[in-house]
Design a protein around this motif. Sequence first.
Motif, short mmCIF file in Angstrom:
data_model
loop_
_atom_site.label_atom_id
_atom_site.label_comp_id
_atom_site.label_asym_id
_atom_site.label_seq_id
_atom_site.Cartn_x
_atom_site.Cartn_y
_atom_site.Cartn_z
N UNK A 27 0.68 -1.07 0.02
CA UNK A 27 0.11 0.00 -0.07
C UNK A 27 0.82 1.35 0.05
N UNK A 28 2.17 1.11 0.58
CA UNK A 28 2.89 2.22 0.48
C UNK A 28 4.05 2.55 -0.70
N UNK A 29 4.32 1.45 -1.27
CA UNK A 29 5.05 1.77 -2.23
C UNK A 29 4.50 2.48 -3.42
N UNK A 30 5.73 3.14 -4.20
CA UNK A 30 5.50 4.17 -5.32
C UNK A 30 5.01 3.22 -6.60
N UNK B 180 2.98 0.81 -9.11
CA UNK B 180 1.67 0.23 -8.80
C UNK B 180 1.55 -1.13 -9.03
N UNK B 181 0.74 -1.94 -8.05
CA UNK B 181 0.62 -3.27 -7.94
C UNK B 181 -0.79 -3.79 -8.25
N UNK B 182 -0.76 -4.91 -9.21
CA UNK B 182 -1.87 -5.25 -9.67
C UNK B 182 -2.13 -6.62 -9.38
N UNK B 183 -3.17 -7.29 -8.85
CA UNK B 183 -3.23 -8.48 -8.69
C UNK B 183 -4.50 -9.11 -9.78
N UNK B 184 -4.27 -10.11 -10.68
CA UNK B 184 -5.22 -10.49 -11.44
C UNK B 184 -5.30 -12.04 -11.47
N UNK B 185 -6.70 -12.54 -11.78
CA UNK B 185 -6.91 -13.95 -11.84
C UNK B 185 -5.89 -14.74 -12.83
N UNK B 186 -6.07 -15.84 -12.48
CA UNK B 186 -5.14 -16.84 -13.27
C UNK B 186 -5.81 -17.09 -14.71
N UNK B 187 -5.06 -16.75 -15.67
CA UNK B 187 -5.67 -16.84 -17.15
C UNK B 187 -5.82 -18.16 -17.58
N UNK B 188 -7.04 -18.81 -17.57
CA UNK B 188 -7.48 -20.04 -18.07
C UNK B 188 -7.56 -20.03 -19.55
N UNK B 189 -8.12 -19.20 -19.95
CA UNK B 189 -8.41 -18.85 -21.36
C UNK B 189 -7.23 -18.46 -22.13
N UNK C 168 -8.68 -8.00 -13.25
CA UNK C 168 -8.20 -7.48 -12.34
C UNK C 168 -9.04 -7.80 -10.97
N UNK C 169 -8.26 -8.19 -9.77
CA UNK C 169 -9.04 -8.44 -8.36
C UNK C 169 -8.38 -7.43 -7.56
N UNK C 170 -7.41 -6.84 -7.84
CA UNK C 170 -6.83 -5.77 -6.75
C UNK C 170 -5.88 -4.79 -7.46
N UNK C 171 -5.87 -3.66 -6.83
CA UNK C 171 -4.87 -2.49 -7.42
C UNK C 171 -4.65 -1.69 -5.93
N UNK C 172 -3.53 -1.37 -5.76
CA UNK C 172 -2.87 -0.55 -4.62
C UNK C 172 -3.11 1.02 -4.98
N UNK C 173 -3.02 1.78 -3.79
CA UNK C 173 -3.09 3.13 -4.17
C UNK C 173 -2.22 3.71 -5.20
N UNK C 174 -0.90 3.16 -5.41
CA UNK C 174 -0.18 3.89 -6.19
C UNK C 174 -0.59 3.52 -7.57
N UNK D 294 -4.54 7.46 -12.50
CA UNK D 294 -5.97 8.21 -12.42
C UNK D 294 -7.03 7.28 -12.10
N UNK D 295 -7.14 5.88 -12.34
CA UNK D 295 -8.40 5.17 -12.39
C UNK D 295 -8.45 4.66 -10.64
N UNK D 296 -9.43 4.70 -10.35
CA UNK D 296 -9.69 4.11 -8.78
C UNK D 296 -9.91 2.84 -9.04
N UNK D 297 -10.04 2.02 -7.57
CA UNK D 297 -9.85 0.71 -7.93
C UNK D 297 -11.12 0.20 -8.42
N UNK D 298 -12.22 0.81 -7.87
CA UNK D 298 -13.61 0.21 -8.31
C UNK D 298 -13.97 0.39 -9.82
N UNK D 299 -12.91 1.33 -10.34
CA UNK D 299 -13.15 1.45 -12.02
C UNK D 299 -12.58 0.18 -12.73
N UNK D 300 -11.73 -0.45 -12.04
CA UNK D 300 -10.99 -1.30 -12.82
C UNK D 300 -10.86 -2.69 -12.34
N UNK D 301 -11.54 -3.05 -11.06
CA UNK D 301 -11.47 -4.37 -10.58
C UNK D 301 -12.78 -5.03 -11.18
#
Length: 570
Positions: free
Chosen positions: A217-220, A222-231, A238-244, A250-257
Amino acid sequence: MKNKSNNIILTYFLVSTLLVFLSQYIYLNYYEPNHNWKLNSLILISFALISSLLLKYLLEKNIKNYNSNLNQLIHTNDELYKSNERFDIVAKATSDTIWDWNVKTGEFTFNKGIQGIFGYKKEEVGDTIDWWFSKIHHEDSLKVSVNVHSYVEQKIEKWDDNYRFLCADGTYKYIFDRGFLVTDSEGNVTRIIGAMQDITKLKKEEERLKLLETVITQTKDAVIITEANENSRGIPRILYVNPAFTRITGYKSKEVIGKTPNVFMNKNSLKNDFRKVSQALKKKEEFNFESLNINKNKDEYWANITMIPITNKDEEHSHWISIQRDISDEKQREKEREQLISELTQNNKDLKQFSYITSHNLRAPLSNLTGLLNLIEDIPIENDELKEIINGFSKSTALLNETINDLVKVIIIKDSHSIEKEEIIIKDVFENVFNQLSFLISIKKPIIKMNFEKAETLTINKSYFESILLNLMTNSLKYSDDNRKLKISISSKIIGGNTIIHFKDNGIGIDLVRNKDKIFGLYQRFHDYADSKGLGLYLVKSQVESMNGSISVESEVGVGTSFKIIFKNI
């Protein structure tokens, strides 16, 4: 048991019958001889038989009750044994330490977990609640004590708490304790049975996860966690994005999750790396690439993207972690650096060209001037002032010629990308230097000590090495101290993979406090000598470094100067 009762009845009947006959015999023979003994005997035998049957009935009834009670007791013992066995198995399976507190008597007992988990020997374990409280960490003991007694007073059936418990080795373990209250028929608490669970590993893992969460959460970046791509055709969601991520894109988490990274990825920029990204996604391999992305405001930014596959405990691919670092500033600096390098390269070429042109243009008039001076030397001059002027002019011309030659050497060194090397004998090179400086040596008459026994040869460019020694020796002869005999010491040795040349004199020395950073600079002069050009040490350093060597100096005014030259052995 039935046979045994029948034997008792039969014995009773036989003994009774025997006693009947015996009593009748005594009675009739001694008291009433004429009495009808057969009738009396029959009556007594009938009585014995009836009493035997009655005894049999009573015995069988008692035996039946006994067997019923015995079977019930056996069943109860079996149930109790099975219950204790299940209790021990559960205690072992859960690795819990079970404790039992008799509230009325104050007795406090533990199962074997107090030894296996906390390391206490049987004789070290106390049998009161005070011993238990004494092992709870002082920061937790008051809280636990208040909670336990509060539950007892309020008669709450279940109780649980977290605290630290002291082990026999002096360390503490984190404990999750659960207690259950046992009450009597009147509702009074009689016992509390508890189970202490060691959650030290869980606590440490929780702290580690909190630390990792803080890092994420404090790193500068961007950290993005996505599901495993079976297809194989799709892109992971996208499952999670940090504040960075929000700060960079400029995208908020609710706009990309729940969406794919196509939201902020630049498809045109990704075309060059599409095959690499696609193959890495299919193979589930870690990969890295740079992409020119677009933020929410449609502004472009450069991102360095690393995709890392995450596997679960069964080694199955479960997630992707993408780390994106904004490298726009780095890209801009890199662009500026490339521009600067290009400009410096061109300037360097121009300077070299200028140096060559200058040296070439100066050489022609200088040669003519030298030739005219040589002709003047053959003409007798009677005017002393004119003669002195011509001599000074001749010396200045010679000094200018030497300066141009040194500058040409520097240009050649700086322009040479590879230098031919050969194995030389160090002593032979010094002899050549001494021959060139024979005139100065004959004037100064220095004491020269040489020791090349520890390193007699050196693989190096011979002409450069000779030029280095010639400059150092010339300086020692020129800048000697008139108040003492000049001494020059030269030695060589091998340390590790290096050959080290030491060159030392007891000349006038250099003030390194004032001149340390300028000692090997271009056109640096440290003495007021008319023929000092300020090029010698600069040329020496350039030649040493062109052969991947290094040079250092130690000097003190009025004591002397020492040079240390290091060459790597090939």
